[in-house]
Design a protein around this motif. Structure first.
Motif, PDB file in Angstrom:
ATOM      1  N   THR A   1      -1.823   1.886   3.991  1.00  0.00           N
ATOM      2  CA  THR A   1      -1.810   2.390   2.617  1.00  0.00           C
ATOM      3  C   THR A   1      -2.669   1.518   1.693  1.00  0.00           C
ATOM      4  O   THR A   1      -3.241   2.016   0.725  1.00  0.00           O
ATOM      5  CB  THR A   1      -0.369   2.501   2.090  1.00  0.00           C
ATOM      6  OG1 THR A   1       0.289   1.263   2.310  1.00  0.00           O
ATOM      7  CG2 THR A   1       0.397   3.599   2.785  1.00  0.00           C
TER       8      THR A   1
ATOM      9  N   ASP B   1      -4.569   4.635   0.707  1.00  0.00           N
ATOM     10  CA  ASP B   1      -3.691   5.375  -0.203  1.00  0.00           C
ATOM     11  C   ASP B   1      -3.520   4.585  -1.493  1.00  0.00           C
ATOM     12  O   ASP B   1      -2.403   4.246  -1.878  1.00  0.00           O
ATOM     13  CB  ASP B   1      -2.334   5.613   0.495  1.00  0.00           C
ATOM     14  CG  ASP B   1      -1.496   6.625  -0.265  1.00  0.00           C
ATOM     15  OD1 ASP B   1      -2.027   7.294  -1.168  1.00  0.00           O
ATOM     16  OD2 ASP B   1      -0.289   6.732   0.044  1.00  0.00           O
TER      17      ASP B   1
ATOM     18  N   GLN C   1      -6.952   9.841   5.132  1.00  0.00           N
ATOM     19  CA  GLN C   1      -6.304   9.916   3.811  1.00  0.00           C
ATOM     20  C   GLN C   1      -5.364  11.106   3.744  1.00  0.00           C
ATOM     21  O   GLN C   1      -4.253  10.993   3.228  1.00  0.00           O
ATOM     22  CB  GLN C   1      -7.354   9.954   2.700  1.00  0.00           C
ATOM     23  CG  GLN C   1      -7.958   8.570   2.503  1.00  0.00           C
ATOM     24  CD  GLN C   1      -9.154   8.548   1.589  1.00  0.00           C
ATOM     25  OE1 GLN C   1      -9.889   9.537   1.499  1.00  0.00           O
ATOM     26  NE2 GLN C   1      -9.364   7.429   0.929  1.00  0.00           N
TER      27      GLN C   1
ATOM     28  N   SER D   1      -2.413  11.260   0.970  1.00  0.00           N
ATOM     29  CA  SER D   1      -3.047  10.989  -0.338  1.00  0.00           C
ATOM     30  C   SER D   1      -4.187  11.976  -0.596  1.00  0.00           C
ATOM     31  O   SER D   1      -4.549  12.747   0.261  1.00  0.00           O
ATOM     32  CB  SER D   1      -3.583   9.566  -0.363  1.00  0.00           C
ATOM     33  OG  SER D   1      -4.525   9.398   0.661  1.00  0.00           O
TER      34      SER D   1
END
Ligand code: GLV
Ligand code: MN
Length: 214
Positions: free
Chosen positions: A180, A184, A209, A214
């Motif tokens: 992340t 993200d 992603q 995200s």
């Protein structure tokens, strides 16, 4: 002047290299979460408002919800959830892993981690700054340690649920989750940085992603 500066740095060096959460100066300092933290600690709740309840925490009793992408849940017992840890330089987590669940590769910028497996069979691994990978499959009662700042993970490799209790030498260890952290963020890291870093084209980055939501 330069000599004086060198002398100051030399005298401070042992303190700087041993810097960690500060030692407590009082018996307790239950955090007043309504105030903003000063440095690493929250100001104390007035002692007259502190009760027995402040020093006990039920938050790690219950199984964490592992219905997510990774099949894992980390439940924190840190200063933000258990304010009596304020100023004491320690905290704990509960890690639940569904069968095949993964607590994804991450690091803690402010603490070393030790852990004990309570239930299940779990592959624990970490990587050194020299890219050496150390790992072992552990069962109930077995313990592990992750030196501060190193990337590590736990994966359920058994057929049943895993429960691990982890402990940190910080009241708020922090966590940098690699996937992340790169894929993200808000706003996103520019695509050209990620494509260049991984030497792939943008469709692969977009795919990662969107897999991460995200
Ligand atoms: C496990 O790695 C944890 O951070 O609790
Ligand atoms: Mn960890």
């Amino acid at each position: 002047m330069a000599a004086l500066l060198c002398m100051v740095v030399f005298l401070l060096a042992p303190f700087l290299s041993h810097a960690a959460d500060p030692d407590p100066l009082m018996d307790f300092c239950v955090a007043d979460l309504g105030s903003s933290p000063t440095f690493a600690n929250f100001p104390c709740k007035p002692a007259s408002n502190v009760t027995s309840e402040d020093f006990f925490f039920d938050g790690l009793m219950n199984e964490g919800n592992t219905s997510n992408l990774f099949g894992s849940r980390v439940t924190p017992g840190n200063v933000l959830t258990f304010p009596a840890l304020n100023m004491l330089g320690i905290s704990m987590n509960r890690v639940d892993l569904a069968p095949n669940g993964l607590n994804p590769p991450h690091s803690h910028p402010r603490a070393s981690e030790s852990g004990v497996v309570i239930k299940g069979r779990v592959l624990v691994g970490f990587v050194t700054t020299g890219n050496v990978f150390y790992s072992k499959v552990l069962g109930p009662g077995q313990m592990f340690v992750i030196p501060r700042g190193l990337v590590h993970f736990q994966k359920n490799v058994g057929e049943n649920k895993v429960v691990i209790l982890t402990a940190f030498n910080s009241q708020n260890a922090g966590a940098v989750v690699l996937s992340t952290t790169l894929f993200d963020t808000n706003p996103s890291i520019p695509g050209h940085v990620l494509t260049q870093n991984f030497q792939v084209d943008s469709s692969i980055i977009n795919g990662i992603q969107s897999n991460l939501g995200s």
